[in-house]
Design an enzyme around this catalytic site. Structure first.
Site, PDB file in Angstrom:
ATOM      1  N   HIS A 147       1.134  19.597  60.603  1.00 14.05           N
ATOM      2  CA  HIS A 147       1.380  20.758  60.240  1.00 14.05           C
ATOM      3  C   HIS A 147       0.267  21.866  60.011  1.00 14.05           C
ATOM      4  O   HIS A 147       0.283  23.016  60.105  1.00 14.05           O
ATOM      5  CB  HIS A 147       1.671  20.584  58.472  1.00 14.05           C
ATOM      6  CG  HIS A 147       3.310  20.258  58.309  1.00 14.05           C
ATOM      7  ND1 HIS A 147       3.766  19.053  58.580  1.00 14.05           N
ATOM      8  CD2 HIS A 147       4.177  21.073  57.848  1.00 14.05           C
ATOM      9  CE1 HIS A 147       4.948  19.052  58.127  1.00 14.05           C
ATOM     10  NE2 HIS A 147       5.216  20.043  57.904  1.00 14.05           N
ATOM     11  N   GLU A 169      10.185  27.676  59.638  1.00 11.79           N
ATOM     12  CA  GLU A 169       9.050  26.591  59.044  1.00 11.79           C
ATOM     13  C   GLU A 169       8.439  25.823  60.258  1.00 11.79           C
ATOM     14  O   GLU A 169       9.164  24.977  61.209  1.00 11.79           O
ATOM     15  CB  GLU A 169       9.787  25.473  58.371  1.00 11.79           C
ATOM     16  CG  GLU A 169       9.008  24.372  57.824  1.00 11.79           C
ATOM     17  CD  GLU A 169       9.539  23.271  56.819  1.00 11.79           C
ATOM     18  OE1 GLU A 169       8.892  22.243  56.841  1.00 11.79           O
ATOM     19  OE2 GLU A 169      10.570  23.437  56.873  1.00 11.79           O
ATOM     20  N   ASP A 203      28.243  27.464  56.198  1.00 12.03           N
ATOM     21  CA  ASP A 203      28.150  27.998  55.249  1.00 12.03           C
ATOM     22  C   ASP A 203      26.664  27.345  54.474  1.00 12.03           C
ATOM     23  O   ASP A 203      26.890  26.229  54.149  1.00 12.03           O
ATOM     24  CB  ASP A 203      29.099  27.698  54.081  1.00 12.03           C
ATOM     25  CG  ASP A 203      29.148  28.398  52.642  1.00 12.03           C
ATOM     26  OD1 ASP A 203      27.776  28.605  52.455  1.00 12.03           O
ATOM     27  OD2 ASP A 203      29.942  28.596  51.911  1.00 12.03           O
ATOM     28  N   LYS A 246      29.214  23.102  46.466  1.00 12.15           N
ATOM     29  CA  LYS A 246      27.775  23.655  46.326  1.00 12.15           C
ATOM     30  C   LYS A 246      26.777  23.146  45.463  1.00 12.15           C
ATOM     31  O   LYS A 246      25.949  23.889  44.978  1.00 12.15           O
ATOM     32  CB  LYS A 246      27.812  25.145  46.381  1.00 12.15           C
ATOM     33  CG  LYS A 246      28.459  25.769  47.810  1.00 12.15           C
ATOM     34  CD  LYS A 246      28.413  27.128  47.742  1.00 12.15           C
ATOM     35  CE  LYS A 246      28.979  27.872  48.924  1.00 12.15           C
ATOM     36  NZ  LYS A 246      30.619  27.497  49.016  1.00 12.15           N
TER      37      LYS A 246
END
Length: 406
Positions: free
Chosen positions: A401, A105, A310, A236
Site C-alpha cells: 500500500h 483504491e 446494483d 441489501k
C-alpha cells in the site's frame, strides 16, 4: 446525437448579495431531457462542476441514461483497471477472462491481478453455481393468532393462482415457491423467483405486487395492516439466513495450488496461510461477522460498478465463507462460497455504454450469460482472498500500500 442548438453553455455566476439570494427552484420533473438538464444547471450555477459532470461526451450520450436515473445533471467517471487473465473452469464459464474493476483504491487491482495469475498458473479455479433465487417478502399483521392461522390455511391453497398472477407481469421471471413464516400474529410470505439473466429485483417487486394485491382483495381474513416487503428478504442487508440459503446466485469456487506456486507468487507458505485462516476465523467470530472472508466487498464493489450491477447489493453479496486447508495433493486447497451474488447480463445498468463495454471485455453481455458472470465473479473473489492473505503472511501488505498508493 444532439445538434449544436442544444449545446449546454456554462452557467455564469453573478455577484449577488447572499441576503437576497433566492432558494433553488429545481424542475419538479425528474425526466431526462436537454431542456430539463439545462434548467437544473441554471439553478445550480457552478460552471466548474458543470464542466466536469457534463462534459462533451456525456452531453452527446446522455439520453442513454434516461431509464436509469432521475434529475440527471451529468456523469461521474471512475478509473477502470483489468486483472487477469484468470482461468475459470465452471459449469457455465470456461476459459480465461480479463476482469474489469472500477475503483479509486490503489493496490486493489494489482492484488486481484496477482491472485488471478496464481489461479491461472495452477490450472484454473473449479466453480459451480449451487442455487438461484431472488426473494420479496410481504408481511401481514392480524388481530390475533387465530386470524393469522386462518390466513395461512387459505394462502397455502392459492399457490398456483398466485404463481399465475405473478408470472403474467414478466416474460422471464418464474415463481419457484412461496414459504410461510409466522411470528405471533404476524405472517410473512417469502416469494422466491428465478430471474434468468436479469439481476431481477425490479422484476420480482412488480411480480410480487400482483400477488400481494390479489391476497389483499381476496383473503377471508382482513389484515390489520400489510406491506409489500417486511424486511425478511434481506434486500441489501447482510443477514445470516442467506448464508445458508440464497439471494441471487449461490456460487462456490475451489483451487488446489502446489507449494512451489505459493512460494513463487505469494512469497509465503501454505502452512502460514492455513494458520492465518484459522486465526482470522476466530477473529471474525469474536467480532460477530456473518460468514468469514478477507475482503469480498473489494472485488464485488469494483466489479459491480464496472459491469452495471446494483452496487448497493454489496451489502448482502459480501457475506460468505473462505477456507484454507491442506490439499490432498500437497500444497494449499482454497475455497470460497458466496450465497448472494446479485448479477445480471441484461437490464438495469448493463446497457449503459461503459458498463456494456466492460461486459463485452468479459464476453458476457446479453442473454444467456448471467450464470457465467456469477462464476467469474466468484473466481475473482477467490483470487483476492489468496492475494491478500498471502500479503499478510509474507509481511507485504503495508509495503504494497505504501508503494502503490504513491
Amino acid at each position: 446525437m444532439i445538434d449544436n442548438s442544444s449545446r449546454f453553455q456554462p452557467c455564469q455566476i453573478d455577484s449577488v448579495n447572499t441576503d437576497d439570494a433566492r432558494p433553488l427552484d429545481l424542475p419538479a420533473s425528474g425526466r431526462l431531457t436537454p431542456h430539463l438538464v439545462n434548467k437544473r444547471w441554471q439553478q445550480i450555477t457552478q460552471p466548474e462542476a458543470q464542466a466536469a459532470l457534463l462534459d462533451h461526451q456525456t452531453e452527446q450520450t446522455m439520453m442513454t441514461y434516461q431509464k436509469n436515473i432521475e434529475h440527471f445533471i451529468g456523469t461521474v467517471k471512475l478509473p477502470v483497471g483489468i486483472a487477469g487473465p484468470i482461468m475459470v473452469r465452471g459449469q457455465y464459464a470456461q476459459g480465461e477472462f480479463i476482469i474489469p474493476l472500477a475503483t479509486t483504491e490503489a493496490a486493489l487491482v494489482s492484488s486481484y491481478h496477482r491472485g488471478s495469475r496464481l489461479i491461472t498458473a495452477a490450472g484454473g479455479a473449479d466453480v459451480m453455481v449451487l442455487r438461484e433465487g431472488v426473494t420479496r417478502t410481504p408481511g401481514f399483521a392480524f388481530d390475533c393468532l387465530a386470524d393469522a392461522a386462518q390466513f395461512i390455511t387459505w394462502v397455502s391453497q392459492q399457490f398456483h393462482w398466485l404463481t399465475s398472477l405473478a408470472e403474467r407481469t414478466t416474460h422471464h421471471g418464474k415463481l419457484q415457491n412461496i414459504q410461510v413464516e409466522m411470528e405471533g400474529n404476524h405472517v410473512y410470505l417469502i416469494f422466491e423467483f428465478f430471474t434468468e439473466d436479469a439481476s431481477g429485483q425490479n422484476m420480482v417487486t412488480i411480480a410480487t405486487q400482483a400477488a400481494f394485491d390479489y391476497v389483499m382483495n381476496n383473503s377471508p381474513v382482513t389484515p390489520r395492516h400489510a406491506f409489500l416487503d417486511a424486511n425478511l428478504s434481506g434486500d441489501k442487508k447482510a443477514n445470516s439466513h442467506a448464508l445458508r440459503h440464497v439471494r441471487g446466485k449461490k456460487v462456490t469456487a475451489e483451487i488446489h495450488i502446489p507449494e512451489r506456486l505459493i512460494e513463487r507468487y505469494l512469497h509465503t507458505s501454505s502452512d502460514a496461510m492455513i494458520e492465518f485462516g484459522l486465526m482470522a476465523n476466530n477473529g471474525g467470530q469474536l467480532n460477530g461477522t456473518i460468514g468469514t472472508n478477507a475482503h469480498y466487498a473489494n472485488a464485488l464493489a469494483a466489479f459491480y460498478i464496472a459491469c452495471g450491477q446494483d452496487a448497493a447489493c454489496v451489502a448482502e453479496s459480501a457475506i460468505g465463507m473462505t477456507r484454507f486447508e491442506r490439499s490432498v495433493h500437497g500444497g494449499l486447497c482454497a475455497s470460497v462460497t458466496l450465497p448472494n451474488i446479485m448479477v445480471g447480463t441484461v437490464g438495469g445498468g448493463t446497457q449503459l455504454p461503459s458498463q456494456k463495454a466492460c461486459l463485452d471485455l468479459l464476453g458476457l453481455h446479453g442473454p444467456g450469460h448471467a450464470k457465467a458472470l456469477a462464476e467469474v465473479l466468484a473466481a475473482t473473489c477467490l483470487a483476492g482472498e489468496l492475494s491478500i492473505v498471502g500479503a499478510f503472511c509474507a509481511g507485504h501488505f503495508t509495503r504494497a500500500h505504501h508503494k502503490l498508493a504513491r
